[in-house]
Write a protein that holds these residues in place. Structure first.
Motif, PDB file in Angstrom:
ATOM      1  N   GLY A 123       0.807  -1.213   0.000  1.00  0.00           N
ATOM      2  CA  GLY A 123       0.000   0.000   0.000  1.00  0.00           C
ATOM      3  C   GLY A 123       0.840   1.262   0.000  1.00  0.00           C
ATOM      4  N   PHE A 124       1.900   1.263   0.791  1.00  0.00           N
ATOM      5  CA  PHE A 124       2.736   2.450   0.891  1.00  0.00           C
ATOM      6  C   PHE A 124       3.804   2.499  -0.193  1.00  0.00           C
ATOM      7  CE2 PHE A 124       1.892   3.003   5.716  1.00  0.00           C
ATOM      8  CZ  PHE A 124       0.648   3.538   5.430  1.00  0.00           C
ATOM      9  N   GLY A 125       4.166   1.343  -0.749  1.00  0.00           N
ATOM     10  CA  GLY A 125       5.179   1.291  -1.803  1.00  0.00           C
ATOM     11  C   GLY A 125       4.551   1.450  -3.179  1.00  0.00           C
ATOM     12  N   PRO A 126       4.324   0.340  -3.877  1.00  0.00           N
ATOM     13  CA  PRO A 126       3.832   0.426  -5.257  1.00  0.00           C
ATOM     14  C   PRO A 126       2.510   1.188  -5.414  1.00  0.00           C
ATOM     15  CG  PRO A 126       4.532  -1.818  -4.757  1.00  0.00           C
ATOM     16  CD  PRO A 126       4.614  -1.037  -3.480  1.00  0.00           C
ATOM     17  N   LEU A 127       1.606   1.067  -4.468  1.00  0.00           N
ATOM     18  CA  LEU A 127       0.297   1.724  -4.602  1.00  0.00           C
ATOM     19  C   LEU A 127       0.315   3.192  -4.169  1.00  0.00           C
ATOM     20  CD1 LEU A 127      -2.016  -1.195  -3.428  1.00  0.00           C
ATOM     21  CD2 LEU A 127      -1.540  -0.451  -5.775  1.00  0.00           C
ATOM     22  N   LYS A 128       1.350   3.589  -3.419  1.00  0.00           N
ATOM     23  CA  LYS A 128       1.518   4.976  -2.978  1.00  0.00           C
ATOM     24  C   LYS A 128       0.261   5.549  -2.302  1.00  0.00           C
ATOM     25  CE  LYS A 128       5.046   6.196  -6.393  1.00  0.00           C
ATOM     26  NZ  LYS A 128       5.516   4.858  -6.606  1.00  0.00           N
ATOM     27  N   LEU A 129      -0.350   4.751  -1.451  1.00  0.00           N
ATOM     28  CA  LEU A 129      -1.527   5.217  -0.723  1.00  0.00           C
ATOM     29  C   LEU A 129      -1.098   6.162   0.396  1.00  0.00           C
ATOM     30  CD1 LEU A 129      -3.342   1.776  -0.393  1.00  0.00           C
ATOM     31  CD2 LEU A 129      -3.906   3.644  -1.983  1.00  0.00           C
ATOM     32  N   PRO A 130      -1.829   7.230   0.615  1.00  0.00           N
ATOM     33  CA  PRO A 130      -1.468   8.136   1.701  1.00  0.00           C
ATOM     34  C   PRO A 130      -1.862   7.609   3.079  1.00  0.00           C
ATOM     35  CG  PRO A 130      -3.377   8.974   0.525  1.00  0.00           C
ATOM     36  CD  PRO A 130      -2.907   7.749  -0.213  1.00  0.00           C
ATOM     37  N   LEU A 131      -2.920   6.783   3.136  1.00  0.00           N
ATOM     38  CA  LEU A 131      -3.464   6.331   4.421  1.00  0.00           C
ATOM     39  C   LEU A 131      -4.035   4.934   4.266  1.00  0.00           C
ATOM     40  CD1 LEU A 131      -4.399   7.219   7.370  1.00  0.00           C
ATOM     41  CD2 LEU A 131      -6.581   7.779   6.290  1.00  0.00           C
ATOM     42  N   VAL A 132      -3.741   4.071   5.220  1.00  0.00           N
ATOM     43  CA  VAL A 132      -4.347   2.742   5.294  1.00  0.00           C
ATOM     44  C   VAL A 132      -5.012   2.643   6.657  1.00  0.00           C
ATOM     45  CG1 VAL A 132      -3.912   0.251   5.391  1.00  0.00           C
ATOM     46  CG2 VAL A 132      -2.728   1.668   3.697  1.00  0.00           C
ATOM     47  N   THR A 133      -6.232   2.148   6.677  1.00  0.00           N
ATOM     48  CA  THR A 133      -6.988   2.008   7.914  1.00  0.00           C
ATOM     49  C   THR A 133      -7.263   0.539   8.188  1.00  0.00           C
ATOM     50  OG1 THR A 133      -9.151   2.111   6.845  1.00  0.00           O
ATOM     51  CG2 THR A 133      -8.135   4.217   7.453  1.00  0.00           C
ATOM     52  N   GLY A 134      -7.692   0.276   9.388  1.00  0.00           N
ATOM     53  CA  GLY A 134      -8.133  -1.053   9.774  1.00  0.00           C
ATOM     54  C   GLY A 134      -9.064  -0.919  10.956  1.00  0.00           C
ATOM     55  N   TYR A 135      -9.945  -1.857  11.105  1.00  0.00           N
ATOM     56  CA  TYR A 135     -10.811  -1.847  12.275  1.00  0.00           C
ATOM     57  C   TYR A 135     -11.193  -3.274  12.639  1.00  0.00           C
ATOM     58  CZ  TYR A 135     -14.724  -2.011   8.887  1.00  0.00           C
ATOM     59  OH  TYR A 135     -15.583  -2.355   7.881  1.00  0.00           O
ATOM     60  N   ALA A 136     -11.482  -3.452  13.902  1.00  0.00           N
ATOM     61  CA  ALA A 136     -11.826  -4.772  14.419  1.00  0.00           C
ATOM     62  C   ALA A 136     -12.771  -4.591  15.592  1.00  0.00           C
ATOM     63  CB  ALA A 136     -10.576  -5.509  14.877  1.00  0.00           C
ATOM     64  N   GLU A 137     -13.574  -5.605  15.828  1.00  0.00           N
ATOM     65  CA  GLU A 137     -14.423  -5.566  17.017  1.00  0.00           C
ATOM     66  C   GLU A 137     -13.515  -5.365  18.231  1.00  0.00           C
ATOM     67  OE1 GLU A 137     -17.480  -8.502  19.310  1.00  0.00           O
ATOM     68  OE2 GLU A 137     -17.763  -8.301  17.136  1.00  0.00           O
ATOM     69  N   ALA A 138     -13.921  -4.491  19.125  1.00  0.00           N
ATOM     70  CA  ALA A 138     -13.083  -4.140  20.279  1.00  0.00           C
ATOM     71  C   ALA A 138     -12.695  -5.370  21.096  1.00  0.00           C
ATOM     72  CB  ALA A 138     -13.802  -3.117  21.148  1.00  0.00           C
ATOM     73  N   ALA A 139     -13.575  -6.361  21.171  1.00  0.00           N
ATOM     74  CA  ALA A 139     -13.298  -7.562  21.955  1.00  0.00           C
ATOM     75  C   ALA A 139     -12.385  -8.555  21.234  1.00  0.00           C
ATOM     76  CB  ALA A 139     -14.619  -8.259  22.305  1.00  0.00           C
ATOM     77  N   HIS A 140     -12.076  -8.316  19.980  1.00  0.00           N
ATOM     78  CA  HIS A 140     -11.265  -9.250  19.189  1.00  0.00           C
ATOM     79  C   HIS A 140      -9.776  -8.914  19.353  1.00  0.00           C
ATOM     80  CE1 HIS A 140      -9.933 -12.050  16.329  1.00  0.00           C
ATOM     81  NE2 HIS A 140     -10.683 -11.740  15.296  1.00  0.00           N
ATOM     82  N   GLY A 141      -9.231  -9.333  20.483  1.00  0.00           N
ATOM     83  CA  GLY A 141      -7.853  -9.017  20.836  1.00  0.00           C
ATOM     84  C   GLY A 141      -6.832  -9.462  19.817  1.00  0.00           C
ATOM     85  N   ALA A 142      -6.998 -10.651  19.234  1.00  0.00           N
ATOM     86  CA  ALA A 142      -6.005 -11.156  18.278  1.00  0.00           C
ATOM     87  C   ALA A 142      -5.924 -10.262  17.045  1.00  0.00           C
ATOM     88  CB  ALA A 142      -6.333 -12.591  17.879  1.00  0.00           C
ATOM     89  N   SER A 143      -7.055  -9.872  16.511  1.00  0.00           N
ATOM     90  CA  SER A 143      -7.045  -9.028  15.326  1.00  0.00           C
ATOM     91  C   SER A 143      -6.502  -7.636  15.642  1.00  0.00           C
ATOM     92  CB  SER A 143      -8.454  -8.922  14.735  1.00  0.00           C
ATOM     93  OG  SER A 143      -8.405  -8.309  13.470  1.00  0.00           O
ATOM     94  N   ARG A 144      -6.840  -7.110  16.790  1.00  0.00           N
ATOM     95  CA  ARG A 144      -6.320  -5.799  17.190  1.00  0.00           C
ATOM     96  C   ARG A 144      -4.798  -5.841  17.359  1.00  0.00           C
ATOM     97  NH1 ARG A 144      -9.754  -2.897  21.737  1.00  0.00           N
ATOM     98  NH2 ARG A 144      -8.284  -1.272  21.113  1.00  0.00           N
ATOM     99  N   ARG A 145      -4.285  -6.935  17.927  1.00  0.00           N
ATOM    100  CA  ARG A 145      -2.824  -7.061  18.084  1.00  0.00           C
ATOM    101  C   ARG A 145      -2.133  -7.092  16.727  1.00  0.00           C
ATOM    102  NH1 ARG A 145      -4.565  -9.983  22.342  1.00  0.00           N
ATOM    103  NH2 ARG A 145      -4.510 -11.984  21.259  1.00  0.00           N
ATOM    104  N   ILE A 146      -2.738  -7.758  15.751  1.00  0.00           N
ATOM    105  CA  ILE A 146      -2.152  -7.790  14.411  1.00  0.00           C
ATOM    106  C   ILE A 146      -2.090  -6.373  13.843  1.00  0.00           C
ATOM    107  CG2 ILE A 146      -2.543  -8.494  12.011  1.00  0.00           C
ATOM    108  CD1 ILE A 146      -3.599 -11.181  13.139  1.00  0.00           C
ATOM    109  N   LEU A 147      -3.181  -5.633  13.924  1.00  0.00           N
ATOM    110  CA  LEU A 147      -3.186  -4.270  13.393  1.00  0.00           C
ATOM    111  C   LEU A 147      -2.088  -3.424  14.041  1.00  0.00           C
ATOM    112  CD1 LEU A 147      -7.043  -3.669  13.204  1.00  0.00           C
ATOM    113  CD2 LEU A 147      -5.463  -3.910  11.261  1.00  0.00           C
TER     114      LEU A 147
END
Length: 178
Positions: A123-147
């Motif tokens: 996203g930041f290299g070849p695609l040159k995106l200015p911003l990447v977002t992510g979201y996860a259910e607040a209770a989903h600790g594993a996914s939040r840790r990955i982000l």
């Protein structure tokens, strides 16, 4: 459009017809969907329809999820990637969302983090995106840790359309910083 690419243990390529059984296995597993608020697929036809929607995004040139497979064996693990999300989510529309979904037997082995890092780099290299977002259910600790591990910063908690608390994350492209 990006070309297929690889990270240390994984390979990323556009999803295609050979992936329909893997997509069905992924999205028919209630464990995989636990924090997503979507019902499990009940027919292979639904997996074909999901694959067709992804193919439409590819044809339109929009960012969309790609297959994740083991480099050593070619085994389908799930999907990951960047996706244009029309929203609204957390008061935002038309944002690029980093996501990942892996078959349960492959959880806890660092594949989600590896895929997230690889896609943020795209996203930041070849695609040159200015911003990447992510979201996860607040209770989903594993996914939040990955982000967090891949470099997204926690911004705020918000209630999703179904009223469930979610956590919002963002990362700005350091090459485009002013």
């Amino acid at each position: 459009m990006l070309e297929p690419f690889a990270s240390a243990r994984l390979r990323y390529r556009p999803l295609g017809p050979p992936d329909v059984a893997g997509l069905f296995a992924l999205d028919s597993d209630p464990r995989v969907l636990r924090y997503l608020g979507t019902p499990p697929l009940t027919s292979i036809a639904q997996a074909h329809a999901a694959l067709a929607r992804t193919a439409d995004a590819y044809r339109a040139g929009a960012p969309a999820r790609w297959a994740v497979e083991l480099r050593a064996t070619g085994e389908f693990l799930g999907w990951a990637g960047l996706k244009l999300n029309p929203g609204p989510v957390n008061g935002r529309a038309d944002f690029i969302d980093l996501g990942y979904r892996l078959l349960a037997p492959h959880w806890g082995q660092g594949y989600g983090t590896e895929a997230g890092r690889a896609w943020l780099a795209q996203g930041f290299g070849p695609l040159k995106l200015p911003l990447v977002t992510g979201y996860a259910e607040a209770a989903h600790g594993a996914s939040r840790r990955i982000l967090e591990k891949v470099g997204l910063e926690f911004i705020n908690l918000f209630d999703a359309a179904n009223g469930t608390p979610h956590a919002w994350y963002e990362a700005r492209n350091p090459a485009l910083a002013q």
